[in-house]
Scaffold this motif. Structure first.
Motif, short mmCIF file in Angstrom:
data_model
loop_
_atom_site.label_atom_id
_atom_site.label_comp_id
_atom_site.label_asym_id
_atom_site.label_seq_id
_atom_site.Cartn_x
_atom_site.Cartn_y
_atom_site.Cartn_z
N ALA A 1 0.86 -1.09 -0.13
CA ALA A 1 -0.03 0.18 0.16
C ALA A 1 0.81 1.26 0.20
O ALA A 1 0.52 2.43 -0.66
N SER A 2 1.96 1.14 0.71
CA SER A 2 2.89 2.48 0.84
C SER A 2 3.54 2.75 -0.55
O SER A 2 4.12 3.57 -0.71
N GLU A 3 3.52 1.54 -1.42
CA GLU A 3 4.02 1.62 -2.70
C GLU A 3 2.89 1.65 -3.70
O GLU A 3 2.67 0.69 -4.49
N HIS A 4 2.20 2.95 -3.76
CA HIS A 4 1.04 3.09 -4.76
C HIS A 4 0.14 1.82 -4.88
O HIS A 4 -0.34 1.70 -5.96
N GLY A 5 -0.08 1.13 -3.79
CA GLY A 5 -1.33 0.19 -3.76
C GLY A 5 -1.39 -0.64 -4.89
O GLY A 5 -2.29 -0.96 -5.59
N ASP A 6 -0.05 -1.39 -5.11
CA ASP A 6 -0.05 -2.39 -6.07
C ASP A 6 0.04 -3.66 -5.50
O ASP A 6 0.80 -4.32 -4.71
N ALA A 7 -1.14 -4.17 -6.13
CA ALA A 7 -1.55 -5.70 -5.62
C ALA A 7 -0.45 -6.67 -6.23
O ALA A 7 -0.41 -7.68 -5.58
N ARG A 8 0.01 -6.48 -7.45
CA ARG A 8 0.92 -7.33 -7.82
C ARG A 8 2.11 -7.60 -6.75
O ARG A 8 2.35 -8.65 -6.63
N ARG A 9 2.53 -6.38 -6.62
CA ARG A 9 3.62 -6.44 -5.58
C ARG A 9 3.29 -7.19 -4.21
O ARG A 9 4.29 -7.81 -3.78
N ALA A 10 2.28 -7.09 -3.96
CA ALA A 10 1.69 -7.58 -2.59
C ALA A 10 1.69 -9.14 -2.58
O ALA A 10 2.17 -9.65 -1.92
N LEU A 11 1.30 -9.37 -3.93
CA LEU A 11 1.22 -10.83 -4.14
C LEU A 11 2.54 -11.48 -4.26
O LEU A 11 2.92 -12.63 -3.71
N ASP A 12 3.44 -10.61 -4.96
CA ASP A 12 4.96 -11.33 -5.15
C ASP A 12 5.54 -11.37 -3.75
O ASP A 12 6.17 -12.33 -3.54
N LEU A 13 5.17 -10.30 -3.11
CA LEU A 13 5.91 -10.72 -1.55
C LEU A 13 5.47 -11.55 -0.80
O LEU A 13 6.03 -12.45 -0.16
N LEU A 14 4.21 -11.82 -0.95
CA LEU A 14 3.57 -12.99 -0.30
C LEU A 14 4.19 -14.46 -0.88
O LEU A 14 4.71 -15.29 -0.17
N ARG A 15 4.19 -14.48 -2.07
CA ARG A 15 4.85 -15.84 -2.80
C ARG A 15 6.34 -15.77 -2.33
O ARG A 15 6.48 -17.15 -1.85
N VAL A 16 7.06 -14.87 -2.60
CA VAL A 16 8.58 -14.90 -2.18
C VAL A 16 8.63 -15.45 -0.54
O VAL A 16 9.43 -16.26 -0.45
N ALA A 17 8.13 -14.66 0.31
CA ALA A 17 7.91 -15.16 1.61
C ALA A 17 7.64 -16.32 1.94
O ALA A 17 8.28 -17.11 2.44
N GLY A 18 6.70 -16.92 1.14
CA GLY A 18 6.33 -18.49 1.31
C GLY A 18 7.45 -19.32 1.03
O GLY A 18 7.73 -20.15 1.69
N GLU A 19 7.95 -19.15 -0.31
CA GLU A 19 9.10 -19.58 -0.96
C GLU A 19 10.25 -19.69 0.24
O GLU A 19 10.97 -20.54 0.21
N LEU A 20 10.52 -18.77 0.83
CA LEU A 20 11.77 -18.38 1.66
C LEU A 20 11.42 -19.36 2.61
O LEU A 20 12.60 -19.97 3.28
N ALA A 21 10.13 -19.24 3.18
CA ALA A 21 10.04 -20.30 4.59
C ALA A 21 10.04 -21.52 4.21
O ALA A 21 10.61 -22.39 4.91
N GLU A 22 9.52 -22.07 3.00
CA GLU A 22 9.51 -23.28 2.71
C GLU A 22 10.96 -23.76 2.52
O GLU A 22 11.25 -24.95 3.01
N ARG A 23 11.70 -22.97 1.76
CA ARG A 23 13.24 -23.38 1.51
C ARG A 23 13.96 -23.68 2.97
O ARG A 23 14.76 -24.37 3.10
#
Length: 422
Positions: free
Chosen positions: A250-272
DNA sequence: CGTCCACAGGAATGACGGGCGG
DNA sequence: CCGCCCGTCATTCCTGTGGACG
């Protein structure tokens, strides 16, 4: 047979036996279109109302959709057209829709070819004149009495590269049609895009305009929650992590794609990592990784001389010249070039390169005046030094020179001590 | 208040490569 | 396939300029 000396078996076993974080990570990919689009009801209805007359065989307005990246423009357009064509099939209206990403298509020819393919006209990759393809499209629409609604995504990229002549032709196509219609839905990220258009094209293209506002943090949270439920195994994502993703995006002009990226990468890092859940820490880690990957990507694809300029800034910084001038940088650059076996460019050109690097955010450059001692640009590094060093160390051309100490700095030092003391 | 430094950055022009129409 | 045209990158030449200094 492979036994314990197979290094991968352990990796695979660990992955299989470890806690699973994702149940379906596909739903977090940027091109995934969900069946439900939260907080875009108004836009969907608006778009639907504009396009609905086509079900009745009436020509409807062309539409221009605006909004920043990750505001759901493409998703809404695809979703609405999908529903419209389904309804069209139900009631036997000959509505067809077509989606073209103009930036990926690249040229007017390929955009037209894509449109043709979507209504089953065979077009060779090359060989035909653009006008010929256009005529075939027009004739087919006419003879089959089609309502073709075409989404031209990233339409601003096409106009920037190739001008608006294709759009001019397309907006005029209906004049030459006895039956059937072509409706254009243009999608643009760039709000200034209109200025590039011929007024006639603009007026017929933007008969209707729909503006997509950025998502707020709360709206992002809803979107993320819905996707996260589908993507993550229940309980493997902390609430804090989800909130952080939406807040950061949201602080980066409300970019949903960005938010989903964050979520996906966070999940991948946790999994790894073999963690049992994705936490706020993983999100922050993901943010760093995404940023770093971006920087590395930009740096490695930089033209040679831009890289050398970046190297110059690095060397200056290592000699504790935190922000130096164009002149300092050019001296270092000029000294480094022959050591890499390259001719140096002119200062004028290097000045231009500095501006380009500033534009992509790799460095900060702003004009300052030292009065009596001239007017120049102050240049400093805009990214983490380590990321830069890493890229250079990985590059066979540069790895031996990252620790080089430029001679010109020794001479410069005394002089600059006086003039830069402010 | 004029001077003058050390560049900024615009315009014109040239070299090169790649795609496009014929 | 060839010539043509166009876009990109780079050079050359140029005029413009903020402000400390004298």
């Amino acid at each position: 047979m492979l036994g314990s000396n197979d290094p991968l078996s352990e990796v695979f076993e660990h992955f299989l036996s470890g806690p699973h974080i994702f149940k379906d990570r596909e739903v977090l990919r940027p091109d995934y279109i969900p069946s439900h689009l939260p907080h875009r009801k108004d836009e969907i209805i608006h778009l639907g109302k504009i396009l609905a007359p086509s079900l009745d065989g009436v020509r409807c307005s062309n539409i221009l959709i605006y909004g920043k990246t990750g505001t759901g423009k493409t998703a809404v357009a695809k979703y609405t057209l999908d529903r419209l064509t389904k309804k069209g099939e139900e009631i036997n209206a000959s509505i067809r829709s077509s989606y073209v990403n103009c930036r990926i298509a690249g040229t007017p020819y390929r955009v037209l070819a894509n449109l043709c393919h979507s209504i089953d006209i065979e077009i060779p990759f090359t060989g035909l004149a653009t006008g010929e393809v256009f005529d075939r499209l027009k004739n087919t629409i006419n003879s089959r009495r089609l309502f073709l609604i075409c989404v031209l995504d990233e339409i601003d990229a096409l106009v920037k590269d190739c001008g608006d002549s294709l759009l001019y032709e397309l907006t005029r196509i209906n004049e030459g049609l006895e039956s059937g219609k072509l409706i254009i839905v243009g999608v643009s990220n760039d709000l200034k895009f209109k200025e590039l258009l011929d007024p006639r094209v603009l007026s017929s293209l933007s008969e209707e305009e729909v503006v997509f506002k950025p998502y707020t943090a709360l709206e992002l949270k809803d979107i993320l929650e819905e996707r996260a439920n589908a993507a993550f195994v229940r309980g493997r994502l902390t609430n804090g992590a989800l909130n952080l993703c939406s807040a950061l995006a949201a602080s980066e002009h409300g970019d949903a794609r960005r938010a989903l990226d964050l979520l996906r990468v966070a999940g991948e890092l946790a999994e790894r990592e073999g963690a049992s859940e994705a936490s706020e820490e993983h999100v922050r880690w993901a943010q760093e990784k995404i940023e770093k990957d971006r920087v590395v990507e930009v740096l490695t694809t930089l033209p040679l001389h831009s890289k050398i300029v970046m190297l110059g800034i690095l060397l200056l910084k290592k000699s504790s010249h935190e922000n130096s001038t164009t002149g300092d940088l050019f001296e270092v650059y000029k000294e480094v070039c022959p050591r890499l076996g390259v001719d140096h460019l002119t200062q004028r050109r290097v000045s231009g390169l500095i501006n380009e690097l500033d534009l992509v955010g790799l460095i900060n450059a702003r004009v300052v005046s030292f009065g009596r001692y001239g007017r120049t640009k102050r240049v400093s590094l805009g990214i983490l030094e380590e990321a830069l060093v890493e890229v250079f160390k990985r590059d066979p051309l540069f790895d031996s020179i990252v620790n080089y100490h430029p001679q010109c700095l020794i001479r410069r030092h005394k002089k600059s001590n006086k003039s830069l003391e402010i």
